[in-house]
Design a protein around this motif. Structure first.
Motif, PDB file in Angstrom:
ATOM      1  N   VAL A   1     -13.189  -2.539   0.232  1.00  0.00           N
ATOM      2  CA  VAL A   1     -13.447  -1.054   0.226  1.00  0.00           C
ATOM      3  C   VAL A   1     -11.957  -0.614  -0.518  1.00  0.00           C
ATOM      4  O   VAL A   1     -10.926  -0.819   0.144  1.00  0.00           O
ATOM      5  CB  VAL A   1     -13.695  -0.503   1.568  1.00  0.00           C
ATOM      6  N   ARG A   2     -12.364   0.258  -1.713  1.00  0.00           N
ATOM      7  CA  ARG A   2     -11.197   0.937  -2.168  1.00  0.00           C
ATOM      8  C   ARG A   2     -11.702   2.628  -1.952  1.00  0.00           C
ATOM      9  O   ARG A   2     -12.626   2.832  -2.491  1.00  0.00           O
ATOM     10  CB  ARG A   2     -10.828   0.386  -3.525  1.00  0.00           C
ATOM     11  N   LEU A   3     -10.761   3.219  -1.615  1.00  0.00           N
ATOM     12  CA  LEU A   3     -11.046   4.592  -1.807  1.00  0.00           C
ATOM     13  C   LEU A   3     -10.937   5.428  -3.172  1.00  0.00           C
ATOM     14  O   LEU A   3     -10.374   4.823  -3.794  1.00  0.00           O
ATOM     15  CB  LEU A   3     -10.162   5.487  -0.835  1.00  0.00           C
TER      16      LEU A   3
ATOM     17  N   ASN B   1       1.014  -1.204   0.133  1.00  0.00           N
ATOM     18  CA  ASN B   1       0.120   0.106  -0.014  1.00  0.00           C
ATOM     19  C   ASN B   1       0.932   1.336   0.147  1.00  0.00           C
ATOM     20  O   ASN B   1       0.553   2.271  -0.810  1.00  0.00           O
ATOM     21  CB  ASN B   1      -0.790   0.037   1.080  1.00  0.00           C
TER      22      ASN B   1
ATOM     23  N   SER C   1      -8.041   6.343  -5.205  1.00  0.00           N
ATOM     24  CA  SER C   1      -7.038   5.004  -5.536  1.00  0.00           C
ATOM     25  C   SER C   1      -7.762   4.132  -6.444  1.00  0.00           C
ATOM     26  O   SER C   1      -6.956   3.195  -6.808  1.00  0.00           O
ATOM     27  CB  SER C   1      -6.448   4.373  -4.580  1.00  0.00           C
TER      28      SER C   1
ATOM     29  N   LEU D   1       0.723   8.443   5.847  1.00  0.00           N
ATOM     30  CA  LEU D   1       0.152   7.561   6.500  1.00  0.00           C
ATOM     31  C   LEU D   1       1.173   6.843   7.116  1.00  0.00           C
ATOM     32  O   LEU D   1       2.007   6.178   6.839  1.00  0.00           O
ATOM     33  CB  LEU D   1      -0.817   6.621   5.724  1.00  0.00           C
TER      34      LEU D   1
ATOM     35  N   ILE E   1      -4.668   8.703   4.594  1.00  0.00           N
ATOM     36  CA  ILE E   1      -6.223   8.593   4.543  1.00  0.00           C
ATOM     37  C   ILE E   1      -6.973   9.372   5.424  1.00  0.00           C
ATOM     38  O   ILE E   1      -6.523   9.336   6.577  1.00  0.00           O
ATOM     39  CB  ILE E   1      -6.540   6.887   4.941  1.00  0.00           C
TER      40      ILE E   1
ATOM     41  N   ASP F   1       4.703   6.166   5.339  1.00  0.00           N
ATOM     42  CA  ASP F   1       4.912   6.688   3.997  1.00  0.00           C
ATOM     43  C   ASP F   1       4.613   8.221   4.128  1.00  0.00           C
ATOM     44  O   ASP F   1       4.055   8.887   4.960  1.00  0.00           O
ATOM     45  CB  ASP F   1       4.063   5.950   2.838  1.00  0.00           C
TER      46      ASP F   1
ATOM     47  N   GLY G   1      -5.815  -3.469  -7.653  1.00  0.00           N
ATOM     48  CA  GLY G   1      -6.299  -3.732  -6.220  1.00  0.00           C
ATOM     49  C   GLY G   1      -7.576  -4.179  -6.091  1.00  0.00           C
ATOM     50  O   GLY G   1      -8.636  -3.880  -6.787  1.00  0.00           O
ATOM     51  N   SER G   2      -7.849  -5.077  -5.054  1.00  0.00           N
ATOM     52  CA  SER G   2      -9.168  -5.710  -4.372  1.00  0.00           C
ATOM     53  C   SER G   2      -9.728  -5.070  -3.225  1.00  0.00           C
ATOM     54  O   SER G   2     -10.954  -5.515  -3.164  1.00  0.00           O
ATOM     55  CB  SER G   2      -9.191  -7.017  -4.724  1.00  0.00           C
ATOM     56  N   GLY G   3      -9.012  -4.246  -2.765  1.00  0.00           N
ATOM     57  CA  GLY G   3      -9.650  -3.579  -1.563  1.00  0.00           C
ATOM     58  C   GLY G   3      -9.539  -4.630  -0.289  1.00  0.00           C
ATOM     59  O   GLY G   3     -10.432  -4.569   0.629  1.00  0.00           O
ATOM     60  N   LEU G   4      -8.625  -5.622  -0.170  1.00  0.00           N
ATOM     61  CA  LEU G   4      -8.530  -6.785   0.789  1.00  0.00           C
ATOM     62  C   LEU G   4      -7.337  -6.688   1.566  1.00  0.00           C
ATOM     63  O   LEU G   4      -7.461  -7.301   2.726  1.00  0.00           O
ATOM     64  CB  LEU G   4      -8.812  -8.232   0.238  1.00  0.00           C
ATOM     65  N   GLY G   5      -6.467  -5.793   1.250  1.00  0.00           N
ATOM     66  CA  GLY G   5      -5.024  -5.732   2.057  1.00  0.00           C
ATOM     67  C   GLY G   5      -5.132  -5.238   3.229  1.00  0.00           C
ATOM     68  O   GLY G   5      -4.655  -6.126   4.196  1.00  0.00           O
ATOM     69  N   LEU G   6      -5.904  -4.244   3.483  1.00  0.00           N
ATOM     70  CA  LEU G   6      -5.943  -3.823   4.960  1.00  0.00           C
ATOM     71  C   LEU G   6      -7.015  -4.722   5.835  1.00  0.00           C
ATOM     72  O   LEU G   6      -6.889  -4.754   7.042  1.00  0.00           O
ATOM     73  CB  LEU G   6      -6.535  -2.278   5.130  1.00  0.00           C
TER      74      LEU G   6
ATOM     75  N   LYS H   1       2.254   1.759  -3.249  1.00  0.00           N
ATOM     76  CA  LYS H   1       1.369   1.940  -4.144  1.00  0.00           C
ATOM     77  C   LYS H   1       0.786   3.464  -3.980  1.00  0.00           C
ATOM     78  O   LYS H   1       0.507   4.076  -5.173  1.00  0.00           O
ATOM     79  CB  LYS H   1       0.102   1.115  -4.062  1.00  0.00           C
ATOM     80  N   TYR H   2       0.407   3.863  -2.782  1.00  0.00           N
ATOM     81  CA  TYR H   2      -0.392   4.953  -2.793  1.00  0.00           C
ATOM     82  C   TYR H   2       0.222   6.020  -2.054  1.00  0.00           C
ATOM     83  O   TYR H   2       0.076   7.285  -1.612  1.00  0.00           O
ATOM     84  CB  TYR H   2      -1.751   4.729  -1.761  1.00  0.00           C
TER      85      TYR H   2
HETATM   86  N1  LIG Z   1      -0.833   4.213   2.586  1.00  0.00           N
HETATM   87  C1  LIG Z   1      -1.873   4.576   1.771  1.00  0.00           C
HETATM   88  N2  LIG Z   1      -1.940   5.668   1.555  1.00  0.00           N
HETATM   89  C2  LIG Z   1      -3.135   6.414   1.236  1.00  0.00           C
HETATM   90  N3  LIG Z   1      -4.452   5.704   1.182  1.00  0.00           N
HETATM   91  C3  LIG Z   1      -4.090   4.219   1.309  1.00  0.00           C
HETATM   92  C4  LIG Z   1      -2.849   3.526   1.798  1.00  0.00           C
HETATM   93  N4  LIG Z   1      -3.178   2.417   2.166  1.00  0.00           N
HETATM   94  C5  LIG Z   1      -4.485   1.994   1.694  1.00  0.00           C
HETATM   95  N5  LIG Z   1      -5.050   2.977   1.331  1.00  0.00           N
HETATM   96  C6  LIG Z   1      -6.582   3.278   0.891  1.00  0.00           C
HETATM   97  O1  LIG Z   1      -7.306   2.312   1.471  1.00  0.00           O
HETATM   98  C7  LIG Z   1      -7.961   1.297   0.438  1.00  0.00           C
HETATM   99  C8  LIG Z   1      -8.013   0.015   1.003  1.00  0.00           C
HETATM  100  O2  LIG Z   1      -6.565  -0.511   1.083  1.00  0.00           O
HETATM  101  P1  LIG Z   1      -6.627  -2.357   0.994  1.00  0.00           P
HETATM  102  O3  LIG Z   1      -4.978  -2.371   0.926  1.00  0.00           O
HETATM  103  O4  LIG Z   1      -7.351  -2.779   1.692  1.00  0.00           O
HETATM  104  O5  LIG Z   1      -6.888  -2.285  -0.600  1.00  0.00           O
HETATM  105  P2  LIG Z   1      -6.038  -2.236  -1.871  1.00  0.00           P
HETATM  106  O6  LIG Z   1      -5.126  -1.776  -1.632  1.00  0.00           O
HETATM  107  O7  LIG Z   1      -7.138  -1.293  -2.736  1.00  0.00           O
HETATM  108  O8  LIG Z   1      -6.233  -3.638  -2.694  1.00  0.00           O
HETATM  109  P3  LIG Z   1      -5.273  -5.049  -2.354  1.00  0.00           P
HETATM  110  O9  LIG Z   1      -4.557  -4.485  -1.130  1.00  0.00           O
HETATM  111  O10 LIG Z   1      -6.345  -6.003  -2.034  1.00  0.00           O
HETATM  112  O11 LIG Z   1      -4.465  -5.066  -3.579  1.00  0.00           O
HETATM  113  C9  LIG Z   1      -7.091   1.487  -0.735  1.00  0.00           C
HETATM  114  O12 LIG Z   1      -7.699   1.434  -1.985  1.00  0.00           O
HETATM  115  C10 LIG Z   1      -6.415   3.018  -0.635  1.00  0.00           C
HETATM  116  O13 LIG Z   1      -7.474   4.055  -1.214  1.00  0.00           O
END
Ligand SMILES: Nc1ncnc2c1ncn2[C@@H]1O[C@H](COP(=O)(O)OP(=O)(O)OP(=O)(O)O)[C@@H](O)[C@H]1O
Ligand SMILES: [Mg+2]
Length: 488
Positions: A422-424, A362, A427, A460, A409, A404, A432-437, A365-366
């Motif tokens: 959930v994906r904001l 994350n 982003s 964040l 967020i 980072d 991504g599929s919104g499952l990482g967090l 990526k973000y």
């Molecule tokens: N470090 C970050 N900075 C800003 N926004 C973040 C950060 N980490 C997560 N997010 C926001 O939180 C959302 C959920 O994150 P999550 O990791 O659950 O899903 P994802 O990264 O979109 O998909 P996946 O991890 O399943 O590939 C992200 O789509 C993003 O919008």
């Protein structure tokens, strides 16, 4: 079963009966002991006074002869009280004393005996009982001295009556108390049964009533309620997952299908088919990744992964992830820094690694500074192009964090971001599929900890806070070793 039948079948009632029996036995033996000892004491008292009188009277007989004896006995017989006297001739004729009649044969044998008698002055009344001693005097005269046993009998009567009453009171109180206690217990059990039936009928929100006394039933109800809470949460989670899967996986599957159809319909050259197939494989890989993430979350949430726990140092996990993601980060133009101190954990190493990997992914990526954060023309500072992985122990917690310098967020989105799928908005353009967090959070919960999302100075900071392993041989948090130099 009738209400009364139910009542007497309760453990409380049966226990009361057992206690009742034990108490009655105890009371009976106590009273018995008391009665027996009193009787012994009275008998002993009678025998000593009678013995003393016998020796006194025989002495008089020895010195003053029959006349002295008769005179003394007549005198004493006149005194009021429970004393009995009788002197008989060798032929058995009474010549002095206050005894009218005795049981036959009493005068014939010397020594102690218990007998029924009648006093000389009360011919018609019923016979009394007495403890008497017969002494053979010289010249074949016989002397009887004794005491009436009325006092002993009365005392015995009092004890017997006391025993009857106390037994009656014990039985009434015992049974009454037993019914009262059993009814109270039964009412509560019935309330619990009612709730359990409601829950079985499908209303998972039902909870057992908990009283204020804090007794064993309350404790049981509290624990069962906690269990029901967990079951409800799991069921809700399950429902949510199936809803999510239905919604969120339908889209990519439909897309996959449409692309395949489109490719077939176009009937292009082999290269087109190849390209379509490659896209299909790519899309399928994405789906498989999503499924794997879902399965892992399910494993963490159900507590199934608990069987796979061992002792390790979170610092090792952090440096492993650092090593793994360093090239990727560098390709992206950011530097991955590592800062660790010993952080002993007991847990599922694979899941904790995956959770940390998700946070790092994350951040890569973000976590890049946005255009707003870095106005055109300004030089991007070195620090803002860094991502920091940290693992350390703080008190009885182990903190594993990723910092980072991206947009972060916003406060309102933080709770939302850890939910599944959930994906904001910001982003959505990134894959991504919104499952990482969600997975990171589930893993933290599995270990009794939590995932915290906070503001870094800009960006964040995502922290897994997990209770540290406490063992006798644990090292105290030592010097921080900074791996920045290694990276540079
Ligand atoms: N470090 C970050 N900075 C800003 N926004 C973040 C950060 N980490 C997560 N997010 C926001 O939180 C959302 C959920 O994150 P999550 O990791 O659950 O899903 P994802 O990264 O979109 O998909 P996946 O991890 O399943 O590939 C992200 O789509 C993003 O919008
Ligand atoms: Mg992610």
């Amino acid at each position: 079963m009738t209400a009364f039948g139910k009542l007497i079948r309760t453990t409380a009632f049966r226990l009361t009966l057992v206690y009742l029996l034990l108490f009655a036995l105890f009371a009976a033996s106590l009273l018995g002991y008391f009665a027996w000892n009193t009787r012994r004491l009275i008998t002993e008292q009678i025998t000593t006074t009678v013995n003393a009188e016998i020796s006194e009277v025989t002495n008089i007989y020895d010195h003053r002869g029959l006349r002295g004896l008769v005179f003394t006995i007549e005198n004493r017989a006149l005194r009021p009280g429970a004393n009995l006297y009788l002197v008989t001739t060798p032929t058995g004729q009474a010549i002095a004393g206050n005894v009218g009649s005795l049981m036959p044969g009493v005068m014939a044998s010397s020594g102690w005996s218990e007998t029924a008698y009648r006093r000389l002055d009360e011919q018609d009344t019923a016979a009394h009982r007495a403890l008497v001693h017969v002494t053979q005097l010289s010249g074949d005269f016989r002397l009887l001295i004794g005491r009436d046993l009325e006092e002993r009998r009365r005392l015995f009567g009092i004890v017997a009556q006391a025993a009857q009453w106390s037994l009656l009171v014990v039985v009434i109180l015992g049974i009454g108390g037993g019914i009262f206690v059993a009814r109270r217990v039964l009412q509560r059990i019935d309330a619990m049964t009612g709730t359990a039936q409601r829950i079985m009928a499908g209303d998972l929100s039902g909870r057992l009533p908990v009283g204020r006394s804090g007794d064993e039933l309350d404790r049981l109800a509290e624990n069962l309620n906690a269990m029901l809470e967990r079951i409800e949460a799991l069921m809700m989670g399950l429902k949510e997952v199936s809803d999510n899967i239905a919604h969120d996986l339908k889209t990519p599957l439909t897309r996959l299908r449409n692309r395949a159809e489109e490719a077939l319909a176009k009937s292009g050259c082999e290269a087109d088919y190849r390209a379509a197939l490659e896209r299909t494989i790519e899309e399928s890989d994405g789906l498989i990744r999503t499924f794997n993430a879902l399965l892992m979350i399910a494993r963490a949430e159900s507590g199934q992964a608990r069987g796979n726990m061992d002792d390790f140092d979170a610092a090792d996990v952090a440096s492993g992830i650092h090593e793994l993601y360093e090239p990727l980060a560098e390709d992206d133009g950011v530097t991955l820094r590592l800062k660790t101190a010993p952080a002993p954990l007991h847990g599922n190493r694979e899941l904790i690694s995956q959770a940390l990997a998700n946070l790092v992914e994350n951040a890569i990526k973000y976590g890049k500074p946005t255009a707003r954060q870095q106005p055109q023309g300004s030089v991007v500072s070195l620090e803002t192009k860094q991502i920091l992985i940290e693992a350390r122990r703080e008190g009885d917690q182990v903190l594993i964090s990723v910092t980072d310098h991206g947009p972060g967020i916003s406060e309102v989105d933080r709770k939302h971001a850890v939910e599944r799928f959930v994906r904001l908005d910001s982003s959505r353009s990134l894959p991504g599929s919104g499952l990482g967090l969600s997975l990171a959070s589930a893993v933290a919960t599995l270990h009794g900890g939590e995932l915290r999302l906070d503001d870094a100075r800009s960006g964040l900071i995502a922290t897994l806070t997990i209770p540290a392993r406490v063992a006798a041989g644990d090292r105290v948090p030592g010097q921080t070793q900074d791996a920045t130099q290694k990276v540079a």
